[in-house]
Each structure stands twice: as C-alpha cells, then as structure tokens.
Motif scaffolding. Structure first.
Motif: not given
Length: 341
Positions: A250-251, A254-255, A276, A280, A283-284
């Motif tokens: 869930d973006d 992100r932090d 970061a 990404d 995660r993908s």
C-alpha cells in the motif's frame, strides 16, 4: 467494610489487568529466529515491516533476523534447528530434499523471478547463446542464483563445465571487481545485486529471456516437523508475514515501510533514493502475474519445471518421489485471510 469475597474479586481483577497489560505481568513473547540468505532488509521486506508494525508481537512472537550466506546455509540452519523460518530458493530446497532435509516452502515471496543473468552495459553479448564458452559469476556457490542461471543456460543447450563455467565472486564490490578484472563475462544476479552494481557505477543489463520470469524465486520455508508439531507457530508466523506484505504494498504506507527497512539494515537506508528504488524493484517481484488467487501462492506447474531443470542440469539424480510434499499454499491462504482483521 468489604467481605472476603469482595476482596478476592478485586485482587483477581488486578491480577488479570496486570497479565493483560504491561509491566511484570505482561505476556512473554516466544523468541524465534528467521534466517535470510543476504544482509538485505529489502529482500525480506515483509518480515521487517511485520516486526516494525507489531504484527509478530500480536501473535506472541519476538523475531530475530540473522543473515547468512546463501540458500544452502539457510537450509542448513533450518535443518540444524538453529532457525524456525528462512528464505531459501526453490532449486536449493529441491536439492536439499534429495539429501533428506525435510524443509517445506509455505509462502512464495518472489512470485516472479528475482534473478537474471546480467552483462556489462557495453558488452557485445546480446543473448544467452552469446555466453557459450564464457564464465558466469555468482554471489554464492550454492545459492538460488546458481540454479536459476544453470536452468537458463541449459535451456540453450549448454552444459556446465563444457559450454560455460560458474565462478563464485560474491556480490557488490567483489562482483564489480570481477567484471573489471575480466574474471567473469556475465553475472547471475538478484534484483538487489543488479541495483547495487548499477548504483556503484558498474552499469549492467539483463539478457535473460522473458519466459524465465515465471520461475519464482526465494520463499519462506520451515521444517516439515515444525508444520506437523508446532502448527500454531506456523499459523501465527503466516498471519503476521502476510499482514506485513500487504501493508508494504500500500503506497499510503511507503514512508513507514522505508523506515522499518532502514531500521533492519541501516546501511541500505543511508541513500534514501537508492533504498526507495530498490524497494520498488523488489516489491514488484512479489506480485505474481496471471490469475494467482492470493499473495504468496505457488503454481504447481512451475515447481515441476524447477525440478525438471535440476534433473537436466545433473543437480539431482532424478525427480523426488512426491514433489507436492515440499510446498503448500495452505498457510499463505490462511495468512491472506487474516489481512485487514
């Protein structure tokens, strides 16, 4: 004046409150160990997120993470009882089962292949066939990247020791040096390895055929005895892990996710932009393509393909008697059903 029954009731209430609250009466957590095949927190991001968000604690678990070198070492630690859960690759797991190591994959973390065969950006090598007669670098001698590369190369009709050679060079700086010194012509790398090389100025590109993306990578494993005799532990782990995975996807979170990962590996968190970007990319690879019913799901057909590749590459003498015994979708399904609850 209070009677004895009233006094006893009040004392019981205080005791119960203490047991459910903090302090000396707080419920003790069970200490368990998770082993990963590299120091990267990002490669095991659901674990560190589940720790940081308190999902393991909610299940009564206190998780210690230890990094060791490669999937082979992860499986050895599980077999020796030095860890409860680990993140080995499917190839090493199948090979270990032929040696009597009864480990079981319970969650498909890298649902899409997190490995690739990379060459230097300016290299003349454009396809796998161009690596005939070449030396392929690997991070470890028996990690998942070795089995993956052997699978890809054998698909092109190449035989190890005749048409290509592997050379264990390590990752990061040592891999960069191996390229610069001409010791290797290509490198079997994880998503993280490739990102590190590019970040350090060793620009590389992936020449792996697209069809190998279906070969899932490292997943969560435990011992078959643990599944049989400590089911409550496996279920608790699975719920917490799935919640950590879903939270990280869930973006909006992100932090918080990046902060948890920096706590798990401060060195990775020093360069925020690189951290970061790497997150990404990793995660993908955890989101399966196609019609997977839930996160962490294993396709039976690809297990068969993994085994066939190991047989063809002479990594195992023949198929296992029961390939289905080394993996299950049960706990990933259970974990995903708990997300949001």
């Amino acid at each position: 004046m209070m009677n004895r029954r009233t006094i006893m009731s009040l004392l019981s209430a205080v005791l119960v409150s203490g047991l459910l609250g903090g302090g000396a009466f707080a419920q003790s957590l069970r200490d368990i160990t998770f082993v990963q095949p590299s120091p990267s927190a990002i490669n095991s991001f659901p674990v560190f997120v589940a720790i940081g968000e308190g999902y393991f604690e909610d299940e009564g678990l206190n998780v210690t993470v230890e990094a060791i070198n490669g999937s082979g070492a992860v499986l050895q630690a599980l077999s020796a009882g030095q860890a409860h859960f680990g993140r080995p690759g499917p190839g090493p797991l199948i090979a270990a089962r032929t040696r009597g190591v009864n480990a079981v994959h319970i969650y498909n973390v890298a649902a899409r292949s997190n490995f690739g065969i990379a060459v230097q950006e300016g290299s003349d090598h454009q396809s796998i066939e161009d690596l005939r007669g070449k030396v392929i670098g690997t991070g470890t001698a028996d990690g998942a990247e070795v089995g993956f590369a052997r699978n890809v190369l054998s698909s092109a009709g190449m035989v190890e020791g005749t048409d290509f050679e592997f050379l264990t060079v390590g990752d990061g700086g040592p891999a960069t040096a191996a390229f610069l010194n001409g010791e290797i012509d290509a490198y079997s790398a994880s998503t993280a390895d490739t990102a590190v090389l590019n970040q350090r100025g060793m620009k590389v590109r992936d020449i792996t055929p697209a069809e190998f993306g279906r070969f899932f990578g490292n997943g969560i494993a435990t011992m078959a005895d643990t599944v049989a005799n400590d089911r409550e532990l496996v279920e608790g782990w699975s719920r917490a892990f799935a919640k950590g995975h879903a939270f990280a996807l869930d973006d909006a979170n992100r932090d918080a996710v990046l902060a948890h990962l920096a706590a798990g590996n401060p060195q990775e968190g020093e360069d925020k932009e690189f951290q970061a970007a790497l997150f990404d990319a990793v995660r993908s690879k955890t989101i399966a393509a196609g019609d997977s019913p839930h996160l962490g799901w294993y396709p039976a057909q690809v297990w068969e393909e993994w085994q066939d590749a190991l047989v063809a590459g002479n990594e195992i003498s023949g198929p296992l008697d029961d390939l289905s015994a080394i993996w299950t979708n049960e706990f990933a399904e259970l974990g995903n059903s708990a997300v949001g609850k």
